[in-house]
Design an enzyme around this catalytic site. Structure first.
Site, short mmCIF file in Angstrom:
data_model
loop_
_atom_site.label_atom_id
_atom_site.label_comp_id
_atom_site.label_asym_id
_atom_site.label_seq_id
_atom_site.Cartn_x
_atom_site.Cartn_y
_atom_site.Cartn_z
CE LYS A 77 -2.31 -0.90 3.76
NZ LYS A 77 -1.65 -2.19 3.98
CB CYS A 166 -9.64 3.59 15.89
SG CYS A 166 -8.08 3.03 15.29
CG MET A 167 -6.16 4.12 18.30
SD MET A 167 -5.81 2.37 18.05
CE MET A 167 -4.72 2.04 19.41
CG MET A 335 -9.31 -2.24 15.36
SD MET A 335 -9.63 -0.94 16.57
CE MET A 335 -7.97 -0.42 16.94
N GLY A 372 -3.92 2.12 15.05
CA GLY A 372 -4.45 1.91 13.71
C GLY A 372 -3.99 2.93 12.70
CD GLN A 373 -7.72 6.62 11.93
OE1 GLN A 373 -8.06 7.35 11.02
NE2 GLN A 373 -8.28 6.66 13.12
N1 LIG Z 1 -17.18 -2.78 10.17
C1 LIG Z 1 -16.12 -2.10 10.61
N2 LIG Z 1 -16.12 -0.77 10.55
C2 LIG Z 1 -15.06 -0.08 11.03
C3 LIG Z 1 -13.94 -0.75 11.56
C4 LIG Z 1 -13.96 -2.17 11.60
O1 LIG Z 1 -13.01 -2.83 12.05
N3 LIG Z 1 -15.07 -2.80 11.12
N4 LIG Z 1 -12.88 -0.03 12.03
C5 LIG Z 1 -13.09 1.34 12.47
C6 LIG Z 1 -11.79 2.02 12.56
S1 LIG Z 1 -10.64 1.31 13.61
C7 LIG Z 1 -11.48 3.13 11.89
S2 LIG Z 1 -10.00 3.91 12.18
C8 LIG Z 1 -12.47 3.73 10.96
C9 LIG Z 1 -11.87 4.39 9.73
O2 LIG Z 1 -12.91 4.96 9.03
P1 LIG Z 1 -12.77 6.27 8.15
O3 LIG Z 1 -11.90 7.25 8.79
O4 LIG Z 1 -14.15 6.73 7.86
O5 LIG Z 1 -12.14 5.64 6.83
P2 LIG Z 1 -11.11 6.23 5.77
O6 LIG Z 1 -11.38 5.51 4.50
O7 LIG Z 1 -9.76 6.14 6.32
O8 LIG Z 1 -11.56 7.72 5.65
C10 LIG Z 1 -10.66 8.76 5.45
C11 LIG Z 1 -11.27 9.70 4.44
O9 LIG Z 1 -10.46 10.86 4.32
C12 LIG Z 1 -10.18 11.13 2.94
N5 LIG Z 1 -8.86 11.78 2.92
C13 LIG Z 1 -7.65 11.26 2.67
N6 LIG Z 1 -6.68 12.17 2.90
C14 LIG Z 1 -7.30 13.31 3.27
C15 LIG Z 1 -6.84 14.60 3.68
O10 LIG Z 1 -5.64 14.87 3.74
N7 LIG Z 1 -7.78 15.50 4.05
C16 LIG Z 1 -9.11 15.23 4.00
N8 LIG Z 1 -9.96 16.16 4.39
N9 LIG Z 1 -9.57 14.03 3.59
C17 LIG Z 1 -8.68 13.08 3.26
C18 LIG Z 1 -10.24 9.79 2.28
O11 LIG Z 1 -10.51 9.90 0.90
C19 LIG Z 1 -11.34 9.06 3.07
O12 LIG Z 1 -12.61 9.29 2.52
O13 LIG Z 1 -13.37 2.72 10.53
C20 LIG Z 1 -14.05 2.12 11.58
N10 LIG Z 1 -15.09 1.28 11.00
N1 LIG Z 2 -4.32 -3.15 5.28
C1 LIG Z 2 -4.80 -2.33 6.22
N2 LIG Z 2 -4.06 -2.07 7.33
C2 LIG Z 2 -4.58 -1.28 8.29
C3 LIG Z 2 -5.85 -0.65 8.13
C4 LIG Z 2 -6.57 -0.92 6.94
O1 LIG Z 2 -7.67 -0.40 6.73
N3 LIG Z 2 -6.01 -1.76 6.02
N4 LIG Z 2 -6.35 0.14 9.12
C5 LIG Z 2 -5.51 0.55 10.23
C6 LIG Z 2 -6.36 0.79 11.40
S1 LIG Z 2 -7.10 2.31 11.57
C7 LIG Z 2 -6.52 -0.13 12.39
S2 LIG Z 2 -7.50 0.26 13.73
C8 LIG Z 2 -5.78 -1.38 12.40
C9 LIG Z 2 -6.62 -2.60 12.81
O2 LIG Z 2 -5.80 -3.72 12.87
P1 LIG Z 2 -6.34 -5.11 13.40
O3 LIG Z 2 -7.10 -4.95 14.63
O4 LIG Z 2 -5.19 -6.03 13.44
O5 LIG Z 2 -7.32 -5.57 12.23
P2 LIG Z 2 -8.82 -6.12 12.20
O6 LIG Z 2 -8.91 -6.95 10.96
O7 LIG Z 2 -9.79 -5.02 12.35
O8 LIG Z 2 -9.03 -7.07 13.48
C10 LIG Z 2 -8.05 -7.90 14.04
C11 LIG Z 2 -8.55 -9.25 14.44
O9 LIG Z 2 -9.48 -9.22 15.51
C12 LIG Z 2 -10.05 -10.50 15.51
N5 LIG Z 2 -11.17 -10.61 16.46
C13 LIG Z 2 -12.50 -10.56 16.24
N6 LIG Z 2 -13.18 -10.76 17.39
C14 LIG Z 2 -12.26 -10.93 18.37
C15 LIG Z 2 -12.35 -11.19 19.79
O10 LIG Z 2 -13.42 -11.31 20.39
N7 LIG Z 2 -11.17 -11.31 20.47
C16 LIG Z 2 -9.97 -11.23 19.85
N8 LIG Z 2 -8.88 -11.39 20.60
N9 LIG Z 2 -9.87 -11.01 18.52
C17 LIG Z 2 -11.00 -10.84 17.79
C18 LIG Z 2 -10.42 -10.69 14.06
O11 LIG Z 2 -10.61 -12.07 13.73
C19 LIG Z 2 -9.24 -10.05 13.35
O12 LIG Z 2 -8.35 -11.00 12.81
O13 LIG Z 2 -5.25 -1.63 11.11
C20 LIG Z 2 -4.51 -0.54 10.58
N10 LIG Z 2 -3.86 -1.05 9.40
S1 SF4 Z 3 3.03 2.60 7.39
FE1 SF4 Z 3 1.75 0.75 7.30
S2 SF4 Z 3 0.75 0.87 5.29
FE2 SF4 Z 3 2.51 2.27 5.23
S3 SF4 Z 3 4.22 1.07 4.40
FE3 SF4 Z 3 4.33 0.94 6.64
S4 SF4 Z 3 3.22 -0.94 7.14
FE4 SF4 Z 3 2.61 -0.37 5.05
MO LIG Z 4 -8.60 2.31 13.28
#
Ligand SMILES: Nc1nc2c(c(=O)[nH]1)N[C@H]1C(S)=C(S)[C@@H](COP(=O)(O)OP(=O)(O)OC[C@H]3O[C@@H](n4cnc5c(=O)[nH]c(N)nc54)[C@H](O)[C@@H]3O)O[C@H]1N2
Ligand SMILES: Nc1nc2c(c(=O)[nH]1)N[C@H]1C(S)=C(S)[C@@H](COP(=O)(O)OP(=O)(O)OC[C@H]3O[C@@H](n4cnc5c(=O)[nH]c(N)nc54)[C@H](O)[C@@H]3O)O[C@H]1N2
Ligand code: SF4
Ligand SMILES: [Mo]
Length: 749
Positions: A77, A166-167, A335, A372-373
């Site tokens: 990525k 997220c956090m 997460m 995460g972010q």
């Molecule tokens: N079902 C499910 N839903 C989840 C989660 C999950 O595990 N399961 N995880 C949750 C978590 S941990 C997170 S962090 C959230 C993330 O959810 P979001 O924050 O809603 O997802 P992103 O796609 O990262 O959204 C970022 C947006 O900002 C835009 N963007 C990129 N760069 C910039 C910039 O510089 N400025 C501005 N203004 N915009 C920009 C991108 O195009 C994108 O639309 O999702 C949550 N939702």
């Molecule tokens: N490629 C990629 N990388 C990312 C992101 C992305 O959108 N794409 N987003 C970033 C962000 S904002 C975040 S928050 C992180 C998230 O990073 P992770 O938390 O590692 O990712 P997830 O896939 O949301 O969930 C992790 C695991 O939680 C497990 N899980 C579900 N239920 C339970 C439970 O009850 N107990 C336990 N112990 N585990 C459970 C799921 O099976 C899954 O494998 O990733 C970051 N990195």
């Molecule tokens: S910051 Fe995360 S997404 Fe970017 S190169 Fe490193 S591991 Fe990959």
């Molecule tokens: Mo996140």
């Protein structure tokens, strides 16, 4: 049980090939004329340092920074970032809603409309009629200005953001256990750990470059063990010596049972418990060690295994490996623990394991929550851009903290409201109820990423609601619902600071000019401040001006990074706070004598948990409690959601990469062969998944990585949206929703 060396090397090679591209990798377009600008990856909280390659005013390539923690490596990525810059759906001109469509507007028209709507709402209904919904992907200076403008200027604490999704539970976990947020350990601990406890984290896909470092440690260290606690088999669990799979939501029982074994087998550190630990229940740290041991007696491995649907022997093995004397233990979680209605408790239970064994604050021994972010730590958690926080560990509800901030911000005493604002789900519910009239959404896509999303999609389009979205792409699932869509400059088009998982702050230099009429979010916020009459509060011309003020605001707090001047950030490849003077080297391990500047050099013990008044960290008695929604006859399966390596959240960016667009982009329902047989479905068949809140159709992928009774769907697809189904119930303390667990029925469609 242990993977053989040969099998490990095979899976490790496969995992590394998938996750990490080497130092030599450079995008095709780079050549001798390319100018390289130091920056940081736009995506995950690993925070990989990189150089942006510029030619003719365009980003043409990136390459990993060899001098940063990622040692030059990037994942796919990060490597493909150049492609998102001039994607066809880049949003380049302000748009204003006209009926069901949008009309192009000038910046002045668009910002004029925003200003008048915000002013009108505040005049008629008071300051809490407006709110800001931000992001852990914004730059620190951006989050800071938004926070200052809304809390001190508009006088509402309705400032929240996606780190709440997220956090928030990790934050509340650190604060309740140690008194202050943010990990005490660092990435370098990975190189010293003898056992890894990876719980609720799919590190291989979500933090690939950290996963690479774990793999390297396992390859080169002696008898290094990896324990993975995850209901599913994942690319991460492929390197596990012990993969403990269980019914989602039952790992509190497992972690308590691990603690039970540690006491039963004499693997606890009595001196550490005596000198550094307090015990607590509920909110009070007023229990004894004896009370804790009595509490644990209820969690025998056998009982916990019955609750969790796993093997008691595996719990015992996990505890023995973790507790073995003289071996360093490191835990990582994301997460799988945080996105739970018992998320804070689950966090506390990980910390307990470190505290009872004393495996903390030593090289390789640390609880390291993976963020995460890319800037959830630096910009939002540290910067206090959440509804209950003020910058750098201060609280809205604390009189002294508000007074300090009022002085620092030169506003009259009493300006800051003592009432915490609304956390994410409550903020969107206020929009639904019509109490919140105007919302500013920046750098996040809630119209896709909120749980139970259809409910909040309606709220975003509610009659009388006014929603401004600052976005780099259009349409998104949020911008399509907005009243005004402002074009945001993207990543390499602007300058600012990111702070990642290990308290590492890094500067992203501007590499190219914004495209079209796009503006950095920083400029948009400063403009809004001027138009709302707060130019004195927000007098900044550049992000660097704001940074100078941020250094003053952090000074004297436990975060103190006064030494991180712009110059130092520019020269360095990441600096770790605390760093209270320009000459200070930064702090790898917090709370540790000889490393952390806030622990006196002559402190009699090796650690001091100075975050709490008694200098002790708290071992909390947290019982196992089920998730908010459990399966029943009507909704017999568990639904969970998460990530795949190729895509980022709502896909707006990764779907704009040729190589990623067709790879794993469609959300599939991953179902175990036994469930598939019962339902009469095969790979490729369409199923409808229904919860108490909503339904969505997905094509099926029959796979034994799923657990019987569990369906996994990735969150990145904007067409098949898993969040129509997910639960918006929240943890009572962190207010983080339970994305990871709800009850569903699955039917062949
Ligand atoms: N079902 C499910 N839903 C989840 C989660 C999950 O595990 N399961 N995880 C949750 C978590 S941990 C997170 S962090 C959230 C993330 O959810 P979001 O924050 O809603 O997802 P992103 O796609 O990262 O959204 C970022 C947006 O900002 C835009 N963007 C990129 N760069 C910039 C910039 O510089 N400025 C501005 N203004 N915009 C920009 C991108 O195009 C994108 O639309 O999702 C949550 N939702
Ligand atoms: N490629 C990629 N990388 C990312 C992101 C992305 O959108 N794409 N987003 C970033 C962000 S904002 C975040 S928050 C992180 C998230 O990073 P992770 O938390 O590692 O990712 P997830 O896939 O949301 O969930 C992790 C695991 O939680 C497990 N899980 C579900 N239920 C339970 C439970 O009850 N107990 C336990 N112990 N585990 C459970 C799921 O099976 C899954 O494998 O990733 C970051 N990195
Ligand atoms: S910051 Fe995360 S997404 Fe970017 S190169 Fe490193 S591991 Fe990959
Ligand atoms: Mo996140």
């Amino acid at each position: 049980m242990s993977v053989s060396r040969r099998d490990f090397l095979k899976t490790a090679a496969a995992a590394s090939a998938l996750s990490a591209l080497g130092v030599a990798a450079k995008a095709r377009a780079a050549d001798a004329d390319t100018r390289w600008v130091k920056s940081v990856c736009r995506y995950c909280g690993t925070g990989c340092g990189l150089y942006v390659g510029v030619q003719g005013g365009k980003v043409v390539a990136v390459q990993g920074d060899k001098d940063d923690h990622n040692a030059g490596f990037l994942c796919l990525k990060g490597f493909l970032l150049p492609q998102i810059m001039s994607a066809p759906d880049r949003h380049l001109h302000p748009l204003v809603r006209k009926g069901d469509g949008f009309q192009r507007a000038s910046w002045d028209e668009a910002m004029g409309l925003v200003t008048s709507k915000f002013k009108e709402a505040m005049q008629k209904f008071g300051p809490d009629a407006v709110g800001f919904y931000g992001s852990g992907q914004g730059l620190t200076e951006e989050s800071y200005v938004a926070n200052k403008l809304f809390k001190a200027g508009l006088r509402t604490n309705n400032v929240d953001g996606n780190p709440r999704l997220c956090m928030a539970s990790a934050t509340a976990g650190y604060v309740s256990t140690y008194g202050k947020d943010e990990p005490m350990g660092c990435y370098e601990d990975i190189d010293h750990a003898d056992v890894f406890l990876i719980v609720g984290s799919n590190t291989a896909e979500a933090h690939p470059i950290l996963f690479r470092r774990i793999v390297r440690r396992k390859e080169t260290g002696r008898n290094v063990k990896v324990i993975v606690l995850d209901p599913r088999r994942t690319p991460t669990s492929r390197i596990a010596d012990l993969h403990l799979a269980f019914t989602p939501g039952t790992d509190l029982a497992i972690m308590n049972a691990m603690a039970n074994v540690l006491f039963a087998e004499g693997l606890v550190d009595d001196a550490f418990l005596r000198d550094h630990v307090a015990f607590g229940e509920g909110q009070e740290a007023n229990k004894t060690r004896a009370a804790y041991e009595t509490f644990l007696a209820d969690y025998t491995p056998r009982k916990a295994a019955a609750i969790a649907g796993c093997h008691a022997e595996d719990i015992v093995t996990a505890a023995r490996w973790f507790g073995e004397k003289g071996r360093a233990a490191m835990s990582m979680w994301t997460m799988g623990l945080n996105q739970r209605t018992k998320g804070v408790w689950a966090n506390n239970l990980v910390h307990n394991l470190h505290l009872v064994t004393g495996k903390i604050g030593l090289p390789g021994s640390t609880p390291l929550s993976l963020t995460g972010q890319p800037n959830a730590c630096g910009g939002v958690r540290d910067g206090g851009a959440l509804s209950h926080l003020l910058p750098y560990g201060r609280l809205v509800a604390n009189d002294k903290h508000r007074a300090e901030m009022e002085k620092l911000w030169s506003v009259p005493a009493g300006t800051l409201s003592p009432k915490p604002g609304l956390a994410t789900i409550d903020l969107f519910r206020a929009l639904e109820e019509g109490k919140l009239k105007c919302m500013f959404v920046m750098c996040t896509n809630p119209g896709q990423s909120l749980p139970n999303v259809d409910r909040y999609r309606k709220a975003l389009r509610r009659e009388g609601a006014f929603v401004v979205v600052s976005e780099a792409f259009h349409p998104t699932r949020t911008s399509e619902l907005a009243d005004v869509v402002l074009p945001a400059a993207l990543w390499a088009e602007k300058e600012g600071v990111y702070g990642c998982t290990e308290r590492r702050y890094q500067l992203l230099d501007r590499a190219v000019s914004p495209q079209g009429e796009a503006r950095p979010d920083f400029d948009i916020l400063c403009d809004l401040a001027r138009r709302l009459g707060h130019e004195k509060l927000v007098p900044f011309k550049t992000p660097e001006d704001a940074w100078s003020e941020i250094l003053q605001v952090a000074k004297g707090t436990p975060y103190d990074f006064s030494g991180m001047t712009r110059e130092r950030l520019r020269e360095s490849h990441g600096l770790l706070w605390p760093m209270p003077t320009v000459g200070h080297p930064g702090t790898k391990r917090r709370y540790v004598r000889g490393e952390d500047p806030f622990v006196p050099a002559d402190h009699p013990q090796r650690v001091k948990f100075y975050g709490r008044p008694d200098g002790r960290a708290v071992v909390w008695l947290r019982p196992n409690k089920p998730p908010e929604e459990v399966t029943d006859a009507d909704y017999p399966m568990v639904f969970t959601t998460g990530r795949v390596i190729e895509h980022w959240h709502t896909g707006t960016m990764t779907r704009n990469c040729q190589e990623l667009r067709h790879t794993n982009a469609e959300a599939l329902a991953e179902i175990h062969p036994q469930d598939a047989a019962r339902l009469g479905v095969q790979t490729g068949d369409l199923v409808q998944i229904t919860s108490r809140r909503g339904a969505e159709k997905f094509r099926t992928k029959v796979t034994d990585t799923a657990r019987v009774g569990l369906v996994f769907v990735q969150m990145h697809d904007d067409q098949r949206m898993c969040n129509r189904i997910t639960n918006d119930a929240v943890d009572p303390v962190s207010r983080q929703p339970e994305f990871k667990i709800c009850a569903v029925k699955v039917e062949k469609a």
